[in-house]
Design a protein around this motif. Structure first.
Motif, mmCIF file in Angstrom:
data_model
loop_
_atom_site.group_PDB
_atom_site.id
_atom_site.type_symbol
_atom_site.label_atom_id
_atom_site.label_comp_id
_atom_site.label_asym_id
_atom_site.label_seq_id
_atom_site.Cartn_x
_atom_site.Cartn_y
_atom_site.Cartn_z
ATOM 1 N N ALA A 93 1.111 -1.445 -0.065
ATOM 2 C CA ALA A 93 -0.164 -0.334 0.171
ATOM 3 C C ALA A 93 1.078 1.841 -0.064
ATOM 4 O O ALA A 93 0.491 2.355 -0.479
ATOM 5 C CB ALA A 93 -0.778 0.338 0.829
ATOM 6 N N VAL A 94 1.921 1.253 0.573
ATOM 7 C CA VAL A 94 3.116 2.467 0.516
ATOM 8 C C VAL A 94 3.139 2.737 -0.349
ATOM 9 O O VAL A 94 3.254 3.469 -1.103
ATOM 10 C CB VAL A 94 4.170 2.101 1.643
ATOM 11 N N TYR A 95 4.077 1.390 -1.532
ATOM 12 C CA TYR A 95 4.864 1.416 -2.196
ATOM 13 C C TYR A 95 2.997 2.679 -3.590
ATOM 14 O O TYR A 95 3.710 3.271 -4.528
ATOM 15 C CB TYR A 95 5.120 0.278 -3.132
ATOM 16 N N LYS A 96 2.854 1.831 -3.113
ATOM 17 C CA LYS A 96 1.151 2.080 -4.123
ATOM 18 C C LYS A 96 0.884 4.136 -3.924
ATOM 19 O O LYS A 96 0.607 4.369 -4.987
ATOM 20 C CB LYS A 96 -0.061 1.286 -3.978
ATOM 21 N N GLU A 97 0.691 4.181 -3.076
ATOM 22 C CA GLU A 97 0.643 5.327 -2.134
ATOM 23 C C GLU A 97 1.878 6.251 -3.278
ATOM 24 O O GLU A 97 1.514 7.584 -3.096
ATOM 25 C CB GLU A 97 0.390 5.804 -0.913
ATOM 26 N N TRP A 98 3.339 6.271 -2.385
ATOM 27 C CA TRP A 98 3.918 6.681 -3.150
ATOM 28 C C TRP A 98 3.772 7.235 -5.006
ATOM 29 O O TRP A 98 4.260 8.080 -5.522
ATOM 30 C CB TRP A 98 5.337 6.506 -2.641
ATOM 31 N N HIS A 99 3.666 6.116 -5.447
ATOM 32 C CA HIS A 99 3.432 6.400 -6.738
ATOM 33 C C HIS A 99 2.364 6.989 -6.916
ATOM 34 O O HIS A 99 2.770 7.515 -7.911
ATOM 35 C CB HIS A 99 3.134 5.144 -7.138
ATOM 36 N N LEU A 100 1.097 7.371 -6.421
ATOM 37 C CA LEU A 100 0.689 8.250 -6.390
ATOM 38 C C LEU A 100 1.227 9.930 -6.604
ATOM 39 O O LEU A 100 0.765 10.235 -7.418
ATOM 40 C CB LEU A 100 -0.620 8.362 -6.120
ATOM 41 N N HIS A 101 1.561 10.240 -5.422
ATOM 42 C CA HIS A 101 1.875 10.960 -5.051
ATOM 43 C C HIS A 101 2.910 11.774 -5.564
ATOM 44 O O HIS A 101 3.231 13.012 -6.576
ATOM 45 C CB HIS A 101 3.426 11.867 -3.823
ATOM 46 N N VAL A 102 4.075 10.603 -6.490
ATOM 47 C CA VAL A 102 4.953 10.643 -7.716
ATOM 48 C C VAL A 102 4.581 11.403 -9.064
ATOM 49 O O VAL A 102 4.721 12.347 -9.707
ATOM 50 C CB VAL A 102 5.845 9.716 -7.963
ATOM 51 N N THR A 103 3.563 10.422 -9.339
ATOM 52 C CA THR A 103 2.761 10.564 -10.323
ATOM 53 C C THR A 103 1.883 12.402 -10.395
ATOM 54 O O THR A 103 1.762 12.803 -11.345
ATOM 55 C CB THR A 103 1.746 9.112 -10.588
ATOM 56 N N LYS A 104 0.921 12.165 -9.484
ATOM 57 C CA LYS A 104 0.831 13.976 -9.055
ATOM 58 C C LYS A 104 2.301 15.187 -9.081
ATOM 59 O O LYS A 104 1.681 15.776 -9.770
ATOM 60 C CB LYS A 104 0.684 13.882 -8.083
ATOM 61 N N ALA A 105 3.241 14.746 -8.621
ATOM 62 C CA ALA A 105 4.319 15.270 -8.958
ATOM 63 C C ALA A 105 3.910 15.855 -10.074
ATOM 64 O O ALA A 105 5.160 16.886 -10.479
ATOM 65 C CB ALA A 105 5.110 15.654 -7.663
#
Lengths: 176, 317
Positions: B59-71
């Motif tokens: 879940a943490v990797y998934k969430e980080w992916h989301l933040h990185v994509t948004k960035a």
């Protein structure tokens, strides 16, 4: 150091008179010194072994132009120990004690050229240990690298790194 | 003098692979080539797993992916002025905040978003990333957002209950774990072990006091039904449609100790006793030992320290 090397070379040249010498392999260093070794040792050196295999074992004299007669005995010593299954922490500690930074680097390049997996793994750890807690300038000297950053890039990098660790330990005194 | 940079990249990697996170950061400053090289995911994934593997899951990797994509898309920092960003799932009022990144401008401005593993490592290290994890509190496991405090080497946790509240400071590493299931805490966990549950099995069971709250997880053991004579050879408890769930932290005679539940998926219970959700059978002896140790610790510490599951006070008949 010179004495040690020559004594090793003596012991190696003695094997020339050994009756089983017909089965030995000659490794020729870049400065044209011949080292006779047992064929089993060649097995540790992937580059040498594939050379032998390609020629169906007919050619047993192998030129190693990238390796000096200074470095080759160390490589052979390590491979002999490895084949005998006698690589211990104590042996490695003694082995590395004899080597200065430049020699470690040369041996690493030799191990890379000969493709000796175990020696590469061991020396990469030695190198990592020797650059641990050293300044950036020290690492540049050790790796033989010029600083190629523009002042702008350096400023940018500093900004980036502010995001990593805080209170990074002050660099150790350089030594070489 | 020969340069180690003349080595093939795989060989150079042997050295770089031996370096600690701190050393890798120093290598970044050496030259342009190493600056780019030493940020690579290959090098940082190992450090991420070494340091954070015990507390971060998929879940943490998934969430980080989301933040990185948004960035990368430039959508970051639109949530509020300081550039913090949270991600939500669920439908109001059961919205659940999945993670929260403080000061995301750092991710955008420094192109860290191109270096997934390293940027994740340092947003965790520097406590800027509130990540989803589970946290032991007394004898309950809460789903929480957790962040690391590098000065004290402990964690802080926020827990959703009505509003968000901070419920843990200075939490040691042992008190934080990777979420045990993928579903988010408002959802009933679909059990795949119900048919097989029999007396002696160690489980974790979801429970919540009302349907507007997220579930917590309670540790329990499957016990024998009253009708059973507890003789191993004659016990038929595993055939029954009812299972007896035992909370071992309570004394044998306490009416909080046992609850009878139907052997079926879906929420059961009522407003008086609270609601039970899914069951997770514990297979790993490490997990079971962790609970046993915790029970010993908590019950010795203070018998009145933790709240019993309300439902256990009003057994369902």
């Amino acid at each position: 150091m010179a004495e040690e090397v020559s004594s090793q070379m003596n012991s190696l040249s003695i094997s020339e008179t050994n009756p089983s010498s017909s089965a030995t392999i000659s490794l020729v260093s870049g400065d044209d010194i011949v080292f006779k070794v047992e064929p089993t040792i060649a097995k540790e050196m992937e580059t040498v072994q594939s050379f032998i295999d390609e020629t169906d074992g007919k050619i047993t004299t192998i030129p190693l132009p990238n390796i000096s007669s200074h470095d080759l005995p160390y490589v052979i010593e390590y491979c002999e120990k490895s084949i005998a299954g006698k690589i211990t922490k104590e042996f490695e500690a003694e082995f590395v004690k004899k080597l200065n930074n430049e020699e470690v680097k040369e041996l690493f390049l030799a191990a890379n050229y000969l493709n000796i997996k175990k020696l590469l793994d061991f020396l990469s750890q030695v190198i990592a240990d020797r650059i641990a807690n050293k300044s950036v300038e020290y690492v540049r000297r050790y790796f033989g690298i010029e600083n190629d950053f523009t002042p702008e890039e350096e400023a940018k990098l500093r900004e980036e790194l502010a995001w990593t660790f805080t209170g990074v330990d002050p660099d150790d005194e350089d030594e070489n | 003098m020969s340069s180690l940079l003349d080595l093939p990249e795989v060989t150079l990697d042997l050295i770089l692979n031996q370096l600690s996170p701190k050393e890798l950061c120093r290598m970044l400053e050496v030259c342009v080539f190493l600056r780019d090289k030493c940020k690579s995911d290959d090098l940082w994934e190992k450090h991420l797993k070494n340091k954070w593997g015990r507390v971060i899951g998929e879940a943490v990797y998934k969430e980080w992916h989301l933040h990185v994509t948004k960035a990368k898309e430039g959508n970051h920092g639109t949530n509020n002025q300081n550039g913090s960003f949270g991600s939500f799932v669920g439908v109001w009022p059961n919205l659940y905040l999945c993670s929260y990144l403080q000061d995301s401008s750092l991710v955008i401005n420094n192109q860290w978003s191109n270096h997934f593993m390293m940027s994740l490592f340092f947003s965790l290290e520097r406590g800027r990333f509130w990540f989803p994890a589970q946290v032991y509190k007394g004898l309950v496991v809460h789903d929480a957002l957790v962040r690391y405090d590098y000065e004290s080497n402990t964690f802080q946790a926020r827990y959703q209950h009505g509003g968000w509240r901070l419920f843990g400071n200075n939490m040691e590493w042992d008190m934080v774990r990777v979420p045990s299931v993928d579903s988010h805490p408002y959802v009933v966990h679909v059990s795949d072990c119900l048919d097989k549950l029999k007396p002696g099995n160690h489980i974790e069971i979801q429970w919540r006091g009302n349907t507007q709250s997220p579930y917590d997880w309670w540790y329990a053991v499957i016990g024998h039904l009253e009708s059973c004579n507890k003789n191993e050879n004659y016990c038929r408890c595993y055939c029954s449609d009812t299972i007896m769930v035992e909370f071992k932290q309570y004394p044998e005679r306490s009416n909080m100790r046992r609850i009878k539940l139907s052997r079926k998926n879906g929420e059961q219970g009522d407003r008086a006793g609270g609601f039970y959700g899914g069951i997770r059978k514990l297979y790993s002896s490490d997990e079971i030992e962790a609970w046993k140790k915790l029970i010993l610790l908590v019950t010795n510490l203070d018998r009145g320290f933790f709240m019993p599951p309300v439902a256990a006070q009003f057994p369902i008949h």
